[in-house]
Scaffold this motif. Structure first.
Motif, PDB file in Angstrom:
ATOM      1  N   GLU A  82      -0.600  16.023   1.511  1.00 53.54           N
ATOM      2  CA  GLU A  82      -0.892  14.773   2.233  1.00 53.54           C
ATOM      3  C   GLU A  82      -2.395  14.556   2.373  1.00 53.54           C
ATOM      4  O   GLU A  82      -2.876  13.433   2.268  1.00 53.54           O
ATOM      5  N   ALA A  83      -3.137  15.634   2.610  1.00 50.89           N
ATOM      6  CA  ALA A  83      -4.597  15.523   2.721  1.00 50.89           C
ATOM      7  C   ALA A  83      -5.197  15.079   1.389  1.00 50.89           C
ATOM      8  O   ALA A  83      -6.082  14.214   1.347  1.00 50.89           O
ATOM      9  N   TYR A  84      -4.722  15.649   0.290  1.00 50.51           N
ATOM     10  CA  TYR A  84      -5.193  15.224  -1.036  1.00 50.51           C
ATOM     11  C   TYR A  84      -4.893  13.742  -1.262  1.00 50.51           C
ATOM     12  O   TYR A  84      -5.736  12.991  -1.767  1.00 50.51           O
ATOM     13  N   ILE A  85      -3.697  13.331  -0.876  1.00 53.25           N
ATOM     14  CA  ILE A  85      -3.300  11.925  -1.057  1.00 53.25           C
ATOM     15  C   ILE A  85      -4.232  11.009  -0.262  1.00 53.25           C
ATOM     16  O   ILE A  85      -4.684   9.978  -0.776  1.00 53.25           O
ATOM     17  N   ASP A  86      -4.545  11.389   0.984  1.00 48.91           N
ATOM     18  CA  ASP A  86      -5.443  10.570   1.813  1.00 48.91           C
ATOM     19  C   ASP A  86      -6.812  10.407   1.155  1.00 48.91           C
ATOM     20  O   ASP A  86      -7.363   9.299   1.104  1.00 48.91           O
ATOM     21  N   VAL A  87      -7.351  11.510   0.651  1.00 46.97           N
ATOM     22  CA  VAL A  87      -8.674  11.458   0.013  1.00 46.97           C
ATOM     23  C   VAL A  87      -8.626  10.604  -1.256  1.00 46.97           C
ATOM     24  O   VAL A  87      -9.511   9.767  -1.502  1.00 46.97           O
ATOM     25  N   MET A 135      -6.478   8.202  -2.018  1.00 43.03           N
ATOM     26  CA  MET A 135      -6.276   6.796  -1.647  1.00 43.03           C
ATOM     27  C   MET A 135      -7.602   6.162  -1.227  1.00 43.03           C
ATOM     28  O   MET A 135      -7.951   5.072  -1.677  1.00 43.03           O
ATOM     29  N   ALA A 136      -8.329   6.870  -0.355  1.00 42.81           N
ATOM     30  CA  ALA A 136      -9.614   6.333   0.116  1.00 42.81           C
ATOM     31  C   ALA A 136     -10.555   6.105  -1.049  1.00 42.81           C
ATOM     32  O   ALA A 136     -11.236   5.075  -1.130  1.00 42.81           O
ATOM     33  N   THR A 176       0.834  -1.198   0.000  1.00 40.95           N
ATOM     34  CA  THR A 176       0.000   0.000   0.000  1.00 40.95           C
ATOM     35  C   THR A 176       0.873   1.254   0.000  1.00 40.95           C
ATOM     36  O   THR A 176       0.523   2.269  -0.600  1.00 40.95           O
ATOM     37  N   ARG A 209       0.629   4.301  -2.450  1.00 38.61           N
ATOM     38  CA  ARG A 209       0.517   5.666  -1.940  1.00 38.61           C
ATOM     39  C   ARG A 209       1.545   6.585  -2.607  1.00 38.61           C
ATOM     40  O   ARG A 209       1.241   7.739  -2.918  1.00 38.61           O
ATOM     41  N   ARG A 227       0.865   9.927  -4.572  1.00 39.45           N
ATOM     42  CA  ARG A 227       1.592  11.158  -4.239  1.00 39.45           C
ATOM     43  C   ARG A 227       2.105  11.821  -5.521  1.00 39.45           C
ATOM     44  O   ARG A 227       2.030  13.036  -5.678  1.00 39.45           O
TER      45      ARG A 227
END
Length: 199
Positions: A153-158, A160-161, A129, A133, A137
């Protein structure tokens, strides 16, 4: 020593992984016996254990193969973005489409369940994962090179989800219209990124 291949051209290791995908997805990891894997793969049980130390190793081989294939696909898309052959919108749509592919839907749930029970599977899944990720990124940085690292990082989290969730949606709604879903997903992600999008 070169392994013998069957008539289909697959070596024993590939046959075992292919059969395991089918059986683990259909019956579950624990309900599938090593004997079934050997029989369906046309190899001996001894051959299974020479190639894999346990069924866990077969799950890990599937995870590694899936991750490698997805990451290769993603980087090919990002390379196209960098060469200006593909827009960010088209890249997001393409990755959404890859996430919605109907390959191993049930198996992904089985692997996730096994990761909850088995630390070695969880560690390998986490490592794979992390590669995924890093790919996301790269896309986020291509889309928004202007944002500070915390926001990135916030964009990456969204993202990824969203992409991982789309992969599981296939198992729940196998007849979903992947083209429309990919387009809608790309529009929503472009909006979340603060970028213009078609339509």
């Amino acid at each position: 020593m070169v392994s013998r291949k069957n008539v289909s051209g697959e070596a024993p290791r590939e046959r075992i992984i292919s059969v395991a995908r089918k059986l683990f997805g259909a019956k579950g990891f624990h309900a599938t016996t090593t004997n079934e894997l050997a029989t369906e793969s046309s190899v001996s049980i001894g051959q299974v254990y020479r190639l894999f130390t346990s069924k866990d190793d077969i799950v890990l081989a599937i995870v590694a193969e899936n991750s490698r294939r997805r990451v290769e696909q993603m980087h090919a898309i990002f390379d196209a973005v960098e060469r200006k052959e593909c827009s960010i919108f088209e890249a997001i749509k393409a990755i959404a489409g890859i996430s919605l592919m109907r390959d191993d839907g049930e198996l992904s749930f089985e692997i996730l369940a096994e990761a909850c029970r088995n630390p070695s599977v969880a560690d390998r899944l986490e490592m794979m994962t992390a590669f995924y990720r890093e790919g996301i990124r790269r896309l986020a940085a291509l889309a928004r090179p202007d944002v500070p690292s915390e926001e990135l990082e916030a964009y990456i989290d969204v993202m990824m989800a969203c992409f991982i969730g789309l992969g599981h949606r296939v198992a729940i709604a196998p007849n979903a219209d992947t083209e429309s879903t990919s387009i809608r997903t790309a529009c929503i992600m472009m909006r979340a990124l603060g970028l213009p999008y078609p339509g």
